[in-house]
Write a protein that holds these residues in place. Sequence first.
Motif, PDB file in Angstrom:
ATOM      1  N   GLY A   1      43.504  37.075 -44.822  1.00 46.39           N
ATOM      2  CA  GLY A   1      44.656  36.976 -46.193  1.00 46.39           C
ATOM      3  C   GLY A   1      45.583  38.090 -46.098  1.00 46.39           C
ATOM      4  N   TRP A   2      45.060  39.407 -44.979  1.00 46.78           N
ATOM      5  CA  TRP A   2      46.136  40.635 -45.097  1.00 46.78           C
ATOM      6  C   TRP A   2      47.132  40.403 -44.131  1.00 46.78           C
TER       7      TRP A   2
ATOM      8  N   GLU B   1      47.852  37.554 -43.003  1.00 50.06           N
ATOM      9  CA  GLU B   1      48.877  36.091 -43.380  1.00 50.06           C
ATOM     10  C   GLU B   1      49.780  35.500 -41.912  1.00 50.06           C
TER      11      GLU B   1
ATOM     12  N   SER C   1      42.260  33.497 -49.520  1.00 49.12           N
ATOM     13  CA  SER C   1      43.195  34.205 -47.998  1.00 49.12           C
ATOM     14  C   SER C   1      44.823  33.288 -48.140  1.00 49.12           C
TER      15      SER C   1
ATOM     16  N   ARG D   1      45.899  31.733 -51.526  1.00 51.18           N
ATOM     17  CA  ARG D   1      46.828  32.451 -51.514  1.00 51.18           C
ATOM     18  C   ARG D   1      48.373  33.151 -51.570  1.00 51.18           C
ATOM     19  N   TYR D   2      47.970  33.797 -50.372  1.00 49.41           N
ATOM     20  CA  TYR D   2      49.310  34.179 -49.926  1.00 49.41           C
ATOM     21  C   TYR D   2      49.527  34.057 -48.748  1.00 49.41           C
ATOM     22  N   TYR D   3      49.222  32.536 -48.220  1.00 54.27           N
ATOM     23  CA  TYR D   3      50.625  31.518 -47.274  1.00 54.27           C
ATOM     24  C   TYR D   3      51.479  30.793 -48.299  1.00 54.27           C
TER      25      TYR D   3
ATOM     26  N   LEU E   1      50.098  31.351 -56.701  1.00 55.90           N
ATOM     27  CA  LEU E   1      50.732  30.988 -55.677  1.00 55.90           C
ATOM     28  C   LEU E   1      52.433  30.210 -56.409  1.00 55.90           C
TER      29      LEU E   1
ATOM     30  N   ASP F   1      54.573  32.340 -57.775  1.00 58.50           N
ATOM     31  CA  ASP F   1      55.586  32.410 -56.923  1.00 58.50           C
ATOM     32  C   ASP F   1      56.824  31.225 -56.401  1.00 58.50           C
TER      33      ASP F   1
END
Length: 510
Positions: A178-179, A181, A208, A210-212, A242, A245
Amino acid sequence: MAAGQRLGKDVCVRVLAELDRITEEQDRSATFELIRTLTDHGVGESERERIGYALARLSDPRSVTPLTGIARDRDRPDEVRKAALWALEGSEIFPVETLRDWWDTGDDVVRGCVLRQVTRGEADLVEPILNDPAHPLHRDALVGIGVTFEEPRWQRYQIAALDHSDPAVRRTAAYHLGWDEPVAAESALHRVAVNDSSVEAACAAIDSLRYYASRATLRLLHELARGDDERATEARAAAAGLLSDFEDDRAGIGEWLTPVADLLASPEIGTVTEIDTAPARSGAPRSKPHMPSAAELFGLFSDPDGPWEPKLAVLRRHMLGTSWNAMPEADRPGLAAFLSGHPDPQVRALCCWVVSNWDAVDVLLALAHDPDPNVRQSAIYTLRYMPSSPEIATLTWDLITSGEVAGTRGQEALVTCAAHTPPGELDDRLIDLARSDLRESIRAEAITLLGDNVESLLYLLSEPPLLTWAVHTRLLGACRGAGLRPSAVSDLRDADNRYVARALANLDSR
């Protein structure tokens, strides 16, 4: 205190009763008593964890030597040694310069810590462990490369670990993906989120994801959220972030969002009326925070005891302003020497902001070689605001080419280098970085710094992402500014990524 020695019960009770206050205030008057209590064999596991956390929060430089001694003493119980290591690892004072010396002990308790704290300079220590999934310290190695090891070769270890037989290893890998991505990890994270036998590993993957920023991930999270188990709870939280965004970009990328339109709020529901929530002014003018004199600062930071957070707040309060210009010039050299040589790396890091107001280039250059990486980062960042200097340009360029920095630190070094290099003189080197460097942060920042001079790099738009879509979106942004319309744009319209869709929409609206 010798291994196995026990403190009096009253002492333990008193120390534990004060832990919350000590931790909140970062009261370093309690440092040594906490260390003595940490080693008491009558202290329970949960209490020892609380003590370790308190010591980490104190980040007292005086604790490094005794905690190191405890951690490396093989005669002590492992739980005590690990608590001492945890206190150091969670602090702002971890002695990274000792990592190789610690590794040479051959002690797996200590070596596990080395792997978790590894810097890019110790890549040769961590990679053999990563190449051996059966190694008992494999998980520690994955933790160590979780941040700043952004090149594809390191990301492949995390992705491969999603198939590890140990669910704890799968959970660690899923968390760290998740860092950075990496696009290459997305489908594997989907699989873990849906099918992993470990709820903990699955939830780490969901968090993790949620950042993709893809439609496929939004759809997957929505489907997982329909359940009533722990995965569903995690998926609802991830999907909400998500979705928010996506809706922020809805006006510009509506067509791209069509496949997931059923998941978006209706325009009426999704629109929030702006309300003025600013607090009413009392009419009384705000008082400016007290600007301490040099004598007050010497007194404050010469005393290693007492609540430390309020002391640091004195420096932070003026960090971004020009208040330090009020310091008499006669007092500046002595104060700069005192703060830049302080044993607490947090003080040295904040010192960079103080002396940057005085154009104290020599002090900042010295701090750019500080043993603490956070101090070095602060110095490199603030050097960009100094008068133009070939020495600063050379220092930062050498840092970039050394491979020592990546991620945010790499970006900041490159920006500082550009600030001290005459316009256009860096362009050829920036183009080379964008073409061939394996650090995504460096490549993307190089493109930004090139401005309109990106025609020779447009072929990169046709290549798959090395890590994320950052290079492509930066290039599209540069094309918009330069009035360019590369042929590869049509191929990118199939990319399932919100950032690419937004960059394409901005290009179309030019």
